[in-house]
Design a protein around this motif. Structure first.
Motif, PDB file in Angstrom:
ATOM      1  N   SER A 182      -1.412 -25.088 -18.497  1.00 35.00           N
ATOM      2  CA  SER A 182      -1.397 -25.080 -19.959  1.00 35.00           C
ATOM      3  C   SER A 182      -2.772 -25.515 -20.445  1.00 35.00           C
ATOM      4  O   SER A 182      -3.592 -26.013 -19.671  1.00 35.00           O
ATOM      5  N   GLY A 183      -3.019 -25.300 -21.732  1.00 38.25           N
ATOM      6  CA  GLY A 183      -4.242 -25.806 -22.334  1.00 38.25           C
ATOM      7  C   GLY A 183      -5.312 -24.775 -22.637  1.00 38.25           C
ATOM      8  O   GLY A 183      -6.349 -25.105 -23.198  1.00 38.25           O
ATOM      9  N   GLY A 184      -5.099 -23.537 -22.246  1.00 39.85           N
ATOM     10  CA  GLY A 184      -6.091 -22.524 -22.561  1.00 39.85           C
ATOM     11  C   GLY A 184      -6.115 -22.219 -24.046  1.00 39.85           C
ATOM     12  O   GLY A 184      -5.299 -22.716 -24.821  1.00 39.85           O
ATOM     13  N   GLY A 185      -7.078 -21.409 -24.434  1.00 40.99           N
ATOM     14  CA  GLY A 185      -7.184 -21.034 -25.837  1.00 40.99           C
ATOM     15  C   GLY A 185      -8.510 -20.392 -26.133  1.00 40.99           C
ATOM     16  O   GLY A 185      -9.253 -20.017 -25.217  1.00 40.99           O
ATOM     17  N   SER A 186      -8.808 -20.269 -27.423  1.00 43.60           N
ATOM     18  CA  SER A 186     -10.054 -19.672 -27.878  1.00 43.60           C
ATOM     19  C   SER A 186     -10.903 -20.722 -28.561  1.00 43.60           C
ATOM     20  O   SER A 186     -10.408 -21.442 -29.436  1.00 43.60           O
ATOM     21  N   VAL A 187     -12.165 -20.800 -28.157  1.00 43.77           N
ATOM     22  CA  VAL A 187     -13.102 -21.748 -28.752  1.00 43.77           C
ATOM     23  C   VAL A 187     -14.447 -21.075 -28.938  1.00 43.77           C
ATOM     24  O   VAL A 187     -14.730 -20.044 -28.320  1.00 43.77           O
ATOM     25  N   GLN A 188     -15.269 -21.674 -29.748  1.00 37.71           N
ATOM     26  CA  GLN A 188     -16.635 -21.199 -29.905  1.00 37.71           C
ATOM     27  C   GLN A 188     -17.518 -21.819 -28.834  1.00 37.71           C
ATOM     28  O   GLN A 188     -17.197 -22.871 -28.267  1.00 37.71           O
ATOM     29  N   ALA A 189     -18.608 -21.165 -28.574  1.00 37.78           N
ATOM     30  CA  ALA A 189     -19.566 -21.685 -27.595  1.00 37.78           C
ATOM     31  C   ALA A 189     -19.956 -23.115 -27.958  1.00 37.78           C
ATOM     32  O   ALA A 189     -20.166 -23.434 -29.139  1.00 37.78           O
ATOM     33  N   GLY A 190     -20.029 -23.952 -26.950  1.00 35.87           N
ATOM     34  CA  GLY A 190     -20.329 -25.361 -27.157  1.00 35.87           C
ATOM     35  C   GLY A 190     -19.098 -26.236 -27.297  1.00 35.87           C
ATOM     36  O   GLY A 190     -19.201 -27.467 -27.268  1.00 35.87           O
ATOM     37  N   GLY A 191     -17.952 -25.603 -27.435  1.00 39.36           N
ATOM     38  CA  GLY A 191     -16.711 -26.344 -27.594  1.00 39.36           C
ATOM     39  C   GLY A 191     -16.135 -26.823 -26.275  1.00 39.36           C
ATOM     40  O   GLY A 191     -16.725 -26.631 -25.210  1.00 39.36           O
ATOM     41  N   SER A 192     -14.963 -27.448 -26.380  1.00 43.60           N
ATOM     42  CA  SER A 192     -14.306 -28.032 -25.209  1.00 43.60           C
ATOM     43  C   SER A 192     -12.836 -27.633 -25.153  1.00 43.60           C
ATOM     44  O   SER A 192     -12.211 -27.384 -26.197  1.00 43.60           O
TER      45      SER A 192
END
Length: 125
Positions: free
Chosen positions: A7-17
């Motif tokens: 679990s824990g995947g998703g969409s983030v912007q570059a530089g995110g965590s």
């Protein structure tokens, strides 16, 4: 029956965590090699990081060193992957994997017996 549930995947912007979790059950967690692999479209599945659940050194692929951290909570039989400073090239399906015994030189998919269903990580620029 061995089960690995990510679990824990998703969409983030570059530089995110993001932090991935893998809940393990059905085997002796305290004496296993566990790791995170990833597979991008059109590419082979590659190891990202792995550790011995009984302790010892960890392994990271060069491209994630200094940005990703693999860890575990033995009381919860859970493996984690903390991913910081994410880059678009980190975009992939991430899989949790396990094998009985010490990691030794395990780095390849055919050296791991058990796999989770995967969780998608997408990093946009």
């Amino acid at each position: 029956q061995v089960q690995l549930v990510e679990s824990g995947g998703g969409s983030v912007q570059a530089g995110g965590s993001l932090r991935l979790s893998c809940a393990a059950s059905g085997y002796t967690y305290s004496s296993a090699c566990m790791g995170w692999f990833r597979q991008a479209p059109g590419k082979e599945r590659e190891v990202v990081a792995r550790l011995n659940t009984g302790g010892g050194s960890t392994y990271y692929v060069n491209s994630v060193k200094g940005r990703f951290t693999i860890s575990q909570d033995s009381a919860k039989n859970t493996l984690y992957l903390q991913m910081n400073s994410l880059k678009p090239e980190d975009t992939a399906m991430y899989y949790c994997a396990a094998a009985a015994g010490w990691c030794a030189g395990r780095l390849y998919t055919n050296q791991f017996n058990y796999w989770g269903q995967g969780t998608q990580v997408t990093v946009s620029s």
